[in-house]
Scaffold this motif. Structure first.
Motif, PDB file in Angstrom:
ATOM      1  N   ARG A 242     -49.808  26.580 -34.929  1.00 22.94           N
ATOM      2  CA  ARG A 242     -48.699  27.537 -34.816  1.00 22.94           C
ATOM      3  C   ARG A 242     -48.369  27.640 -33.339  1.00 22.94           C
ATOM      4  NH1 ARG A 242     -46.606  32.394 -33.331  1.00 22.94           N
ATOM      5  NH2 ARG A 242     -45.742  33.792 -34.916  1.00 22.94           N
ATOM      6  N   PRO A 243     -47.081  27.519 -32.967  1.00 21.49           N
ATOM      7  CA  PRO A 243     -46.720  27.705 -31.551  1.00 21.49           C
ATOM      8  C   PRO A 243     -47.150  29.103 -31.089  1.00 21.49           C
ATOM      9  CG  PRO A 243     -44.859  26.838 -32.797  1.00 21.49           C
ATOM     10  CD  PRO A 243     -45.902  27.238 -33.800  1.00 21.49           C
ATOM     11  N   PRO A 244     -47.245  29.328 -29.782  1.00 27.98           N
ATOM     12  CA  PRO A 244     -47.741  30.619 -29.305  1.00 27.98           C
ATOM     13  C   PRO A 244     -46.818  31.772 -29.681  1.00 27.98           C
ATOM     14  CG  PRO A 244     -46.837  29.342 -27.490  1.00 27.98           C
ATOM     15  CD  PRO A 244     -46.872  28.432 -28.679  1.00 27.98           C
ATOM     16  N   TRP A 245     -47.408  32.922 -29.847  1.00 29.05           N
ATOM     17  CA  TRP A 245     -46.622  34.141 -29.982  1.00 29.05           C
ATOM     18  C   TRP A 245     -45.970  34.433 -28.630  1.00 29.05           C
ATOM     19  CZ3 TRP A 245     -46.709  37.991 -34.079  1.00 29.05           C
ATOM     20  CH2 TRP A 245     -47.437  37.591 -35.207  1.00 29.05           C
ATOM     21  N   LEU A 246     -44.768  35.024 -28.686  1.00 23.96           N
ATOM     22  CA  LEU A 246     -44.135  35.450 -27.423  1.00 23.96           C
ATOM     23  C   LEU A 246     -44.942  36.570 -26.782  1.00 23.96           C
ATOM     24  CD1 LEU A 246     -40.494  35.157 -28.699  1.00 23.96           C
ATOM     25  CD2 LEU A 246     -41.472  33.816 -26.825  1.00 23.96           C
ATOM     26  N   TRP A 247     -45.655  37.353 -27.622  1.00 25.31           N
ATOM     27  CA  TRP A 247     -46.542  38.385 -27.068  1.00 25.31           C
ATOM     28  C   TRP A 247     -47.599  37.743 -26.168  1.00 25.31           C
ATOM     29  CZ3 TRP A 247     -44.198  42.620 -27.323  1.00 25.31           C
ATOM     30  CH2 TRP A 247     -43.640  43.146 -28.491  1.00 25.31           C
ATOM     31  N   SER A 248     -48.065  36.565 -26.563  1.00 25.73           N
ATOM     32  CA  SER A 248     -49.093  35.893 -25.752  1.00 25.73           C
ATOM     33  C   SER A 248     -48.524  35.517 -24.385  1.00 25.73           C
ATOM     34  CB  SER A 248     -49.592  34.629 -26.462  1.00 25.73           C
ATOM     35  OG  SER A 248     -50.150  34.951 -27.707  1.00 25.73           O
ATOM     36  N   ALA A 249     -47.278  35.031 -24.390  1.00 27.24           N
ATOM     37  CA  ALA A 249     -46.644  34.671 -23.118  1.00 27.24           C
ATOM     38  C   ALA A 249     -46.485  35.917 -22.248  1.00 27.24           C
ATOM     39  CB  ALA A 249     -45.285  34.020 -23.383  1.00 27.24           C
ATOM     40  N   ILE A 250     -46.054  37.005 -22.870  1.00 20.02           N
ATOM     41  CA  ILE A 250     -45.872  38.264 -22.123  1.00 20.02           C
ATOM     42  C   ILE A 250     -47.209  38.731 -21.545  1.00 20.02           C
ATOM     43  CG2 ILE A 250     -45.373  40.731 -22.479  1.00 20.02           C
ATOM     44  CD1 ILE A 250     -43.003  39.854 -24.240  1.00 20.02           C
ATOM     45  N   GLU A 251     -48.246  38.628 -22.359  1.00 21.63           N
ATOM     46  CA  GLU A 251     -49.590  39.032 -21.907  1.00 21.63           C
ATOM     47  C   GLU A 251     -50.035  38.175 -20.709  1.00 21.63           C
ATOM     48  OE1 GLU A 251     -51.532  41.377 -22.918  1.00 21.63           O
ATOM     49  OE2 GLU A 251     -53.617  40.797 -22.535  1.00 21.63           O
ATOM     50  N   VAL A 252     -49.827  36.868 -20.812  1.00 22.01           N
ATOM     51  CA  VAL A 252     -50.232  35.961 -19.722  1.00 22.01           C
ATOM     52  C   VAL A 252     -49.454  36.296 -18.445  1.00 22.01           C
ATOM     53  CG1 VAL A 252     -50.062  33.571 -18.925  1.00 22.01           C
ATOM     54  CG2 VAL A 252     -50.957  34.051 -21.205  1.00 22.01           C
ATOM     55  N   LEU A 253     -48.141  36.458 -18.584  1.00 19.24           N
ATOM     56  CA  LEU A 253     -47.321  36.729 -17.393  1.00 19.24           C
ATOM     57  C   LEU A 253     -47.731  38.052 -16.758  1.00 19.24           C
ATOM     58  CD1 LEU A 253     -43.840  35.611 -18.789  1.00 19.24           C
ATOM     59  CD2 LEU A 253     -45.211  34.398 -17.090  1.00 19.24           C
ATOM     60  N   ARG A 254     -47.915  39.082 -17.593  1.00 14.02           N
ATOM     61  CA  ARG A 254     -48.243  40.394 -17.043  1.00 14.02           C
ATOM     62  C   ARG A 254     -49.594  40.358 -16.320  1.00 14.02           C
ATOM     63  NH1 ARG A 254     -48.354  43.454 -21.465  1.00 14.02           N
ATOM     64  NH2 ARG A 254     -46.213  44.165 -21.418  1.00 14.02           N
ATOM     65  N   ARG A 255     -50.602  39.769 -16.992  1.00  7.09           N
ATOM     66  CA  ARG A 255     -51.939  39.789 -16.384  1.00  7.09           C
ATOM     67  C   ARG A 255     -52.024  38.880 -15.171  1.00  7.09           C
ATOM     68  NH1 ARG A 255     -55.990  39.468 -21.313  1.00  7.09           N
ATOM     69  NH2 ARG A 255     -57.362  38.674 -19.703  1.00  7.09           N
ATOM     70  N   PRO A 278     -41.993  28.988 -29.730  1.00  8.95           N
ATOM     71  CA  PRO A 278     -42.787  30.217 -29.609  1.00  8.95           C
ATOM     72  C   PRO A 278     -42.063  31.349 -30.321  1.00  8.95           C
ATOM     73  CG  PRO A 278     -41.678  29.683 -27.532  1.00  8.95           C
ATOM     74  CD  PRO A 278     -41.454  28.520 -28.445  1.00  8.95           C
ATOM     75  N   HIS A 279     -42.770  32.150 -31.095  1.00 10.93           N
ATOM     76  CA  HIS A 279     -42.088  33.216 -31.830  1.00 10.93           C
ATOM     77  C   HIS A 279     -43.021  34.356 -32.171  1.00 10.93           C
ATOM     78  CE1 HIS A 279     -43.607  30.476 -34.987  1.00 10.93           C
ATOM     79  NE2 HIS A 279     -43.726  31.552 -35.736  1.00 10.93           N
ATOM     80  N   ASN A 280     -42.385  35.518 -32.433  1.00 11.15           N
ATOM     81  CA  ASN A 280     -43.081  36.696 -32.950  1.00 11.15           C
ATOM     82  C   ASN A 280     -42.716  36.860 -34.416  1.00 11.15           C
ATOM     83  OD1 ASN A 280     -44.238  37.158 -30.475  1.00 11.15           O
ATOM     84  ND2 ASN A 280     -42.886  38.826 -29.891  1.00 11.15           N
ATOM     85  N   CYS A 281     -42.209  38.045 -34.771  1.00 14.04           N
ATOM     86  CA  CYS A 281     -41.954  38.329 -36.189  1.00 14.04           C
ATOM     87  C   CYS A 281     -40.561  37.921 -36.643  1.00 14.04           C
ATOM     88  CB  CYS A 281     -42.146  39.815 -36.449  1.00 14.04           C
ATOM     89  SG  CYS A 281     -40.871  40.831 -35.662  1.00 14.04           S
ATOM     90  N   GLY A 282     -39.671  37.586 -35.708  1.00 16.70           N
ATOM     91  CA  GLY A 282     -38.294  37.278 -36.090  1.00 16.70           C
ATOM     92  C   GLY A 282     -37.358  38.390 -35.653  1.00 16.70           C
ATOM     93  N   ARG A 283     -37.814  39.638 -35.733  1.00 21.00           N
ATOM     94  CA  ARG A 283     -36.928  40.758 -35.352  1.00 21.00           C
ATOM     95  C   ARG A 283     -36.900  40.952 -33.839  1.00 21.00           C
ATOM     96  NH1 ARG A 283     -39.948  43.085 -39.327  1.00 21.00           N
ATOM     97  NH2 ARG A 283     -41.094  44.287 -37.780  1.00 21.00           N
ATOM     98  N   CYS A 284     -38.025  40.713 -33.174  1.00 24.11           N
ATOM     99  CA  CYS A 284     -38.093  41.026 -31.744  1.00 24.11           C
ATOM    100  C   CYS A 284     -38.053  39.782 -30.867  1.00 24.11           C
ATOM    101  CB  CYS A 284     -39.372  41.811 -31.442  1.00 24.11           C
ATOM    102  SG  CYS A 284     -40.864  40.868 -31.802  1.00 24.11           S
ATOM    103  N   ASP A 285     -37.847  38.608 -31.475  1.00 21.84           N
ATOM    104  CA  ASP A 285     -37.950  37.367 -30.697  1.00 21.84           C
ATOM    105  C   ASP A 285     -36.934  37.303 -29.554  1.00 21.84           C
ATOM    106  OD1 ASP A 285     -39.888  36.732 -32.444  1.00 21.84           O
ATOM    107  OD2 ASP A 285     -38.870  35.055 -33.382  1.00 21.84           O
TER     108      ASP A 285
END
Ligand code: SF4
Ligand SMILES: [Zn+2]
Length: 331
Positions: A242-255, A278-285
């Motif tokens: 599964r491609p990465p969640w966008l949350w994972s990218a946000i987490e990496v960038l923030r940290r 890369p995707h989340n749930c579809g609503r917040c992508d």
């Protein structure tokens, strides 16, 4: 693998956008030239996520064709001063891919263009030699940036998950040579190569930012997407990737940014929101991808504040995939 139909004197793509450098934001022209393709892909099966060979020419384009592609791409330049980024879906500094005659002609034309402020050339590290960089610098007096897809600072992940075929010390060596010649370095990292859990991928990229920052002025995080004809596509089709969640990218960038506020860390979430990107749930992508783009220009972690209920699912995935041996727990 099927290649697309192409004309030898047209680039694969060219577009203008904005780029973040250590001294601010600059308009940029990105071009992807159609060469004979990456030697690593042709002779060594290539990297597990890379489908660029589909964009390559079936026979080596002539130096004149390559220069014509470059000139065609330059017609899409932004107004005023700008930076030029040249990709070949391989290595611009590989003379087997970009003949010396074409390389000199392209760099010479960039040198003569008063609006071009900086030139980025992407290459594998084995082509960054004293001779090659000196030869480039003898033609072009503009600021030069050497971009290398080092992907991760872990040799195990780079060799075993990505099949990249070079070591972190090869990247360090290339960086040292580039710096000796007054060039800056850009490191591309890959978030979530195959065979890693979501959490392991996050931890690897955060550590890699830390490790490469000593050798690169800018760091760009590519979010792995599923390209046709790749091992990643095969795994994805059978539910093993599964491609990465966008949350994972946000987490990496923030940290990573919080750890090293001076580092320039960017990411362009290509294909965000689709199942093969890369995707989340579809609503917040869309919101998440826009936040990542805004952060990449501003470097302000405040831009990364996005809200959606699916964050709790992502947190569970990060926690549980470590005990599923990396098998994806969500689609
Ligand atoms: S990722 Fe780069 S080095 Fe690997 S096969 Fe693709 S173009 Fe070649
Ligand atoms: Zn969501």
């Amino acid at each position: 693998m099927k290649r697309k139909i192409y004309s030898p004197d047209k680039p694969v793509a060219a577009w203008s956008s904005l780029d973040r450098l250590s001294d601010g934001v600059i308009p940029s022209l990105t071009m992807v030239l159609r060469t004979y393709g990456c030697y690593w892909s042709r002779n060594h099966q290539g990297c597990t996520m890379c489908g660029f060979i589909r964009d390559s020419a079936p026979v080596p384009p002539s130096p004149d064709d390559l220069v014509a592609q470059f000139r065609d791409a330059m017609t899409r330049r932004p107004d005023g001063e700008f930076m030029v980024k040249i990709f070949t879906s391989g290595s611009f500094l590989d003379a087997g891919e970009m003949p010396l005659e074409a390389r000199s002609a392209i760099l010479g034309e960039l040198d003569e263009n008063p609006d071009v402020k900086k030139v980025l050339l992407e290459t594998r590290p084995e082509f960054v030699t004293q001779e090659t960089i000196a030869a480039c610098k003898s033609v072009i007096r503009k600021k030069l940036e050497i971009a290398v897809g080092v992907e991760t600072s872990s040799d195990d992940i780079r060799l075993d998950c990505i099949n990249k075929g070079f070591l972190f010390r090869n990247f360090i060596h290339a960086s040292e040579i580039a710096h000796q010649h007054g060039s800056s370095v850009k490191a591309y990292l890959l978030l979530k190569p195959p065979f890693l859990s979501e959490g392991a991928a996050i931890r690897d990229t955060i550590k890699s930012v830390r490790d490469v920052s000593a050798y690169a002025e800018t760091i760009s995080i590519n979010l792995c997407n599923v390209q046709k004809g790749t091992l990643v596509e095969k795994l994805w089709r059978r539910g093993d990737y599964r491609p990465p969640w966008l949350w994972s990218a946000i987490e990496v960038l923030r940290r990573a940014k919080t750890e090293d506020p001076d580092a320039i860390i960017t990411s362009d979430p290509v294909g965000a929101g689709s199942r093969h990107g890369p995707h989340n749930c579809g609503r917040c992508d869309r919101d998440a991808a826009d936040a990542i783009r805004r952060f990449s220009l501003s470097q302000d972690t405040g831009e990364l504040e996005v809200e959606c209920d699916c964050i709790s699912l992502w947190q569970k995935v990060v926690e549980l995939e470590d005990v599923s041996y990396g098998a994806p727990l969500s689609r």
